[in-house]
Design a protein around this motif. Structure first.
Motif, PDB file in Angstrom:
ATOM      1  N   UNK A 193      35.549  38.726  37.119  1.00  0.00           N
ATOM      2  CA  UNK A 193      36.463  39.429  36.217  1.00  0.00           C
ATOM      3  C   UNK A 193      35.714  40.388  35.298  1.00  0.00           C
ATOM      4  N   UNK A 194      34.507  40.000  34.852  1.00  0.00           N
ATOM      5  CA  UNK A 194      33.719  40.885  33.992  1.00  0.00           C
ATOM      6  C   UNK A 194      33.311  42.142  34.739  1.00  0.00           C
ATOM      7  N   UNK A 195      32.845  41.985  35.958  1.00  0.00           N
ATOM      8  CA  UNK A 195      32.387  43.141  36.736  1.00  0.00           C
ATOM      9  C   UNK A 195      33.555  44.069  37.056  1.00  0.00           C
ATOM     10  N   UNK A 196      34.665  43.498  37.549  1.00  0.00           N
ATOM     11  CA  UNK A 196      35.810  44.326  37.934  1.00  0.00           C
ATOM     12  C   UNK A 196      36.416  45.004  36.703  1.00  0.00           C
ATOM     13  N   UNK A 197      36.530  44.284  35.598  1.00  0.00           N
ATOM     14  CA  UNK A 197      37.108  44.885  34.397  1.00  0.00           C
ATOM     15  C   UNK A 197      36.217  45.991  33.848  1.00  0.00           C
ATOM     16  N   UNK A 198      34.905  45.878  34.011  1.00  0.00           N
ATOM     17  CA  UNK A 198      34.006  46.943  33.563  1.00  0.00           C
ATOM     18  C   UNK A 198      34.240  48.224  34.348  1.00  0.00           C
ATOM     19  N   UNK A 199      34.401  48.097  35.650  1.00  0.00           N
ATOM     20  CA  UNK A 199      34.669  49.280  36.473  1.00  0.00           C
ATOM     21  C   UNK A 199      36.051  49.859  36.171  1.00  0.00           C
ATOM     22  N   UNK A 200      37.048  48.993  36.028  1.00  0.00           N
ATOM     23  CA  UNK A 200      38.407  49.482  35.813  1.00  0.00           C
ATOM     24  C   UNK A 200      38.523  50.154  34.443  1.00  0.00           C
ATOM     25  N   UNK A 201      37.892  49.571  33.432  1.00  0.00           N
ATOM     26  CA  UNK A 201      37.955  50.164  32.095  1.00  0.00           C
ATOM     27  C   UNK A 201      37.303  51.542  32.068  1.00  0.00           C
ATOM     28  N   UNK A 214      33.046  43.076  48.738  1.00  0.00           N
ATOM     29  CA  UNK A 214      31.662  42.606  48.894  1.00  0.00           C
ATOM     30  C   UNK A 214      31.396  41.435  47.952  1.00  0.00           C
ATOM     31  N   UNK A 215      32.265  40.440  48.011  1.00  0.00           N
ATOM     32  CA  UNK A 215      32.113  39.284  47.137  1.00  0.00           C
ATOM     33  C   UNK A 215      30.943  38.397  47.534  1.00  0.00           C
ATOM     34  N   UNK A 216      30.448  38.574  48.772  1.00  0.00           N
ATOM     35  CA  UNK A 216      29.314  37.758  49.190  1.00  0.00           C
ATOM     36  C   UNK A 216      28.069  38.070  48.369  1.00  0.00           C
ATOM     37  N   UNK A 217      27.982  39.314  47.861  1.00  0.00           N
ATOM     38  CA  UNK A 217      26.832  39.677  47.021  1.00  0.00           C
ATOM     39  C   UNK A 217      26.843  38.931  45.697  1.00  0.00           C
ATOM     40  N   UNK A 218      28.023  38.472  45.252  1.00  0.00           N
ATOM     41  CA  UNK A 218      28.126  37.710  44.013  1.00  0.00           C
ATOM     42  C   UNK A 218      28.129  36.205  44.240  1.00  0.00           C
ATOM     43  N   UNK A 219      28.260  35.809  45.471  1.00  0.00           N
ATOM     44  CA  UNK A 219      28.343  34.383  45.747  1.00  0.00           C
ATOM     45  C   UNK A 219      29.712  33.799  45.458  1.00  0.00           C
ATOM     46  N   UNK A 220      30.758  34.644  45.541  1.00  0.00           N
ATOM     47  CA  UNK A 220      32.130  34.202  45.272  1.00  0.00           C
ATOM     48  C   UNK A 220      32.924  34.294  46.562  1.00  0.00           C
ATOM     49  N   UNK A 221      33.763  33.315  46.818  1.00  0.00           N
ATOM     50  CA  UNK A 221      34.581  33.328  48.025  1.00  0.00           C
ATOM     51  C   UNK A 221      35.773  34.254  47.861  1.00  0.00           C
ATOM     52  N   UNK A 222      36.167  34.895  48.940  1.00  0.00           N
ATOM     53  CA  UNK A 222      37.323  35.795  48.922  1.00  0.00           C
ATOM     54  C   UNK A 222      38.578  34.967  49.233  1.00  0.00           C
ATOM     55  N   UNK A 223      39.186  34.454  48.186  1.00  0.00           N
ATOM     56  CA  UNK A 223      40.361  33.618  48.351  1.00  0.00           C
ATOM     57  C   UNK A 223      41.458  34.082  47.399  1.00  0.00           C
ATOM     58  N   UNK A 224      42.458  33.246  47.240  1.00  0.00           N
ATOM     59  CA  UNK A 224      43.611  33.619  46.414  1.00  0.00           C
ATOM     60  C   UNK A 224      43.224  33.783  44.950  1.00  0.00           C
ATOM     61  N   UNK A 225      42.360  32.923  44.446  1.00  0.00           N
ATOM     62  CA  UNK A 225      41.968  33.028  43.042  1.00  0.00           C
ATOM     63  C   UNK A 225      41.204  34.315  42.763  1.00  0.00           C
ATOM     64  N   UNK A 226      40.320  34.710  43.675  1.00  0.00           N
ATOM     65  CA  UNK A 226      39.591  35.969  43.491  1.00  0.00           C
ATOM     66  C   UNK A 226      40.540  37.162  43.541  1.00  0.00           C
ATOM     67  N   UNK A 227      41.523  37.120  44.435  1.00  0.00           N
ATOM     68  CA  UNK A 227      42.511  38.200  44.506  1.00  0.00           C
ATOM     69  C   UNK A 227      43.333  38.276  43.216  1.00  0.00           C
ATOM     70  N   UNK A 228      43.686  37.136  42.666  1.00  0.00           N
ATOM     71  CA  UNK A 228      44.446  37.134  41.411  1.00  0.00           C
ATOM     72  C   UNK A 228      43.637  37.723  40.259  1.00  0.00           C
ATOM     73  N   UNK A 229      42.326  37.507  40.273  1.00  0.00           N
ATOM     74  CA  UNK A 229      41.467  38.103  39.244  1.00  0.00           C
ATOM     75  C   UNK A 229      41.482  39.620  39.357  1.00  0.00           C
ATOM     76  N   UNK A 230      41.385  40.137  40.570  1.00  0.00           N
ATOM     77  CA  UNK A 230      41.419  41.591  40.771  1.00  0.00           C
ATOM     78  C   UNK A 230      42.752  42.177  40.330  1.00  0.00           C
ATOM     79  N   UNK A 231      43.850  41.550  40.720  1.00  0.00           N
ATOM     80  CA  UNK A 231      45.171  42.059  40.344  1.00  0.00           C
ATOM     81  C   UNK A 231      45.386  41.975  38.834  1.00  0.00           C
ATOM     82  N   UNK A 232      44.882  40.927  38.217  1.00  0.00           N
ATOM     83  CA  UNK A 232      45.039  40.787  36.762  1.00  0.00           C
ATOM     84  C   UNK A 232      44.296  41.888  36.014  1.00  0.00           C
ATOM     85  N   UNK A 233      43.084  42.199  36.458  1.00  0.00           N
ATOM     86  CA  UNK A 233      42.315  43.261  35.796  1.00  0.00           C
ATOM     87  C   UNK A 233      42.985  44.620  35.979  1.00  0.00           C
TER      88      UNK A 233
END
Length: 549
Positions: A193-201, A214-233
């Protein structure tokens, strides 16, 4: 004196033509030069002999010999404080980078010599304040994670990534993320959320969407929770169109839940797009996802933004028919709708209904209602609602208290503002420095000197230090009630701390002193002000040339 003695010796060693001196034996006879000759014009003096004779004439006493002239004992000097003792810890650490040291080793050595216990809080203060460059921030962070107080985990990387993203140092931000992965540390949803919000802001929406790919570079799985973080930002920054496109592109690739649809529905409701919210609800039903109270709340909020209050009421009544019991979010939507149109009777009606349905109001509920009462100057109702909020255990934030006090002090005497201040302080709420300044300003204007001094004392008890504005408010308040001697003492205290009050404040105090025949006090104050202004002008000149003393 030794220099004159040396000249005397040299002059005495030269040949003389007086006959009575030629037969006189002297211990310095060995210093006499040979007679003049055609090939020898300057006398030759042996330097060792000269130094030897000087040492006999002026012996240097050793430690065992006693001085004939005993020096008076000097009083013991107090422990000398370092020149940067008045600086904060974070200022000392940032000051290392002002020295423009060459090489990382020199910078890390200088940082270690500061002798400061660095923890996560100090790390955040150094990185979030000041004007360090991206390279300096990364250098300081790499040194800080080696200290025992800063753990080498993802929580520490949250601080540096957020600080770099806020200043748009995206190159350094991505390098820190790469170093994090090289050290075997996996990111989490907060890091995403910090990285995506920095780019969006910063307006880099496409890059934020690419980051999700490219969530593999962060070590985060591409699932529903990650998608919700992107949509929220995206929706939080009013990029609801891009969020809707992402939702359509991820259909079938990632499983959607009710939170995924609510993110986009909430973004459309903020701008009053009723049709888009209804379309999202139809897609939910088509995918077999049932809307919840939050979804209906977004629909009612969007209807209220376009003035369709009757339809919003119908949707609220239809919730019970669909076996969806209204919760706090649904009641808040109806309360906010009636607050926006100024219908306080209906607003309080739904508030009482919420209490009867055993739905606890939250902070957002009270803040909206109290702010609406203060906007139309219904101070008594606002104070009653504020008491209700504290009684139910809802603690307002520091910004909420400041907003209430600022609104109340904008009209009339600050009696109601003092009531909110005292009740909030009694309940354990934190009062900001801005709120204290607003209270001091209003109290100084209405001439409440006793309350003014008590608020000033409480402000200092909370750990806030007085600045120039605070001193000016105190001086003006004391002048308004005729306490000129105390006003002079406060001004002298301000001058002692390096604050030079404005010409308006000084003229007000000086004129009152002269009017009351206190000419000597006014003259002494004039001399101190004159000296303080000269120092202030010198400091301004230094800083204008970059000399930060």
């Amino acid at each position: 004196m030794s220099f004159r003695s040396f000249r005397f010796l040299v002059r005495f060693s030269k040949p003389h033509h007086h006959p009575h001196l030629s037969t006189h034996c002297s211990p310095l006879s060995s210093l006499r030069a040979p007679p003049c000759s055609p090939h020898y014009h300057h006398p030759h003096i042996d330097e060792r002999l000269v130094l030897d004779q000087i040492s006999h004439l002026f012996p240097i006493p050793n430690s065992k010999s006693q001085n004939p002239v005993s020096k008076p004992l000097e009083p013991p000097q107090p422990d000398a404080k370092p020149v940067d003792a008045f600086l904060l810890l974070e200022d000392k650490l940032r000051g290392v980078f002002l020295q423009k040291l060459k090489g990382k080793a020199a910078i890390e050595t200088a940082l270690s010599n500061v002798c400061v216990d660095v923890d996560v809080n100090v790390l955040g203060k150094v990185l979030n304040n000041g004007n360090l460059s991206g390279e300096s921030m990364v250098t300081f962070f790499n040194w800080a994670v080696k200290q025992p107080g800063v753990p080498n985990e993802v929580g520490s990387y949250h601080v540096i990534v957020k600080a770099l993203g806020r200043r748009k140092f995206f190159v350094f931000m991505m390098s820190v993320l790469c170093d994090m992965r090289k050290r075997g540390i996996d990111g989490d949803l907060l890091m995403l959320s910090i990285v995506i919000d920095s780019f969006v802001r910063a307006g880099h929406v496409s890059r934020a969407i690419q980051m999700f790919g490219s969530l593999d570079d962060l070590g985060v799985r591409r699932d529903t929770e990650a998608l919700n973080v992107l949509l929220s930002c995206l929706c939080h920054r009013s990029h609801v169109g891009a969020a809707n496109s992402v939702l359509n592109s991820m259909r079938g690739k990632v499983c959607f839940d009710v939170g995924t649809y609510n993110m986009v529905a909430g973004g459309w409701s903020k701008i009053g797009k009723v049709g888009e919210v209804e379309r999202i609800m139809r897609e939910m039903e088509a995918d077999g996802v049932g809307p919840d109270c939050r979804t209906f709340g977004f629909l009612m909020e969007s209807l209220g933004r376009v003035g369709r209050m009757d339809e919003a009421v119908e949707v609220f009544c239809a919730m019970r028919e669909k076996n969806c019991q209204p919760d706090t979010a649904a009641y808040n939507a109806m309360i906010f709708n009636f607050v926006s149109v100024g219908d306080f009777e209906e607003c309080m009606k739904y508030y009482n209904m919420m209490l009867s349905d055993n739905c606890e109001p939250d902070l957002d509920t009270f803040v909206r209602i109290i702010t609406a009462f203060l906007r139309v100057r219904k101070v008594a109702d606002a104070l009653q609602m504020f008491d209700e909020m504290l009684r139910r255990g809802v603690v307002p934030s520091i910004g909420t208290i400041t907003a209430f006090i600022k609104r109340l002090c904008s009209y009339g005497p600050p009696y109601a503002a003092l009531v909110i201040y005292k009740k909030a302080r009694k309940s354990g709420c934190v009062i900001s420095m801005e709120a204290y300044k607003i209270l001091l300003m209003r109290l100084s204007k209405v001439g409440k000197c006793g309350t003014l001094l008590s608020i000033w004392e409480e402000m200092q008890e909370c750990g806030y230090s007085s600045d120039l504005e605070v001193y000016e408010y105190i001086i003006c308040g004391l002048c308004n009630v005729g306490q000129l001697e105390n006003a002079v003492l406060v001004m002298e205290e301000a001058l002692g701390k390096g604050f030079c009050p404005s010409r308006l404040v000084y003229s007000k105090l000086s004129n009152k002193l002269l009017a009351t025949k206190k000419t000597e006090m006014a003259y002494k104050l004039f001399l101190k002000i004159k000296h303080a202004r000269s120092l202030e002008n010198a400091r301004n000149y230094w800083r204008s040339n970059g000399w930060h003393f």
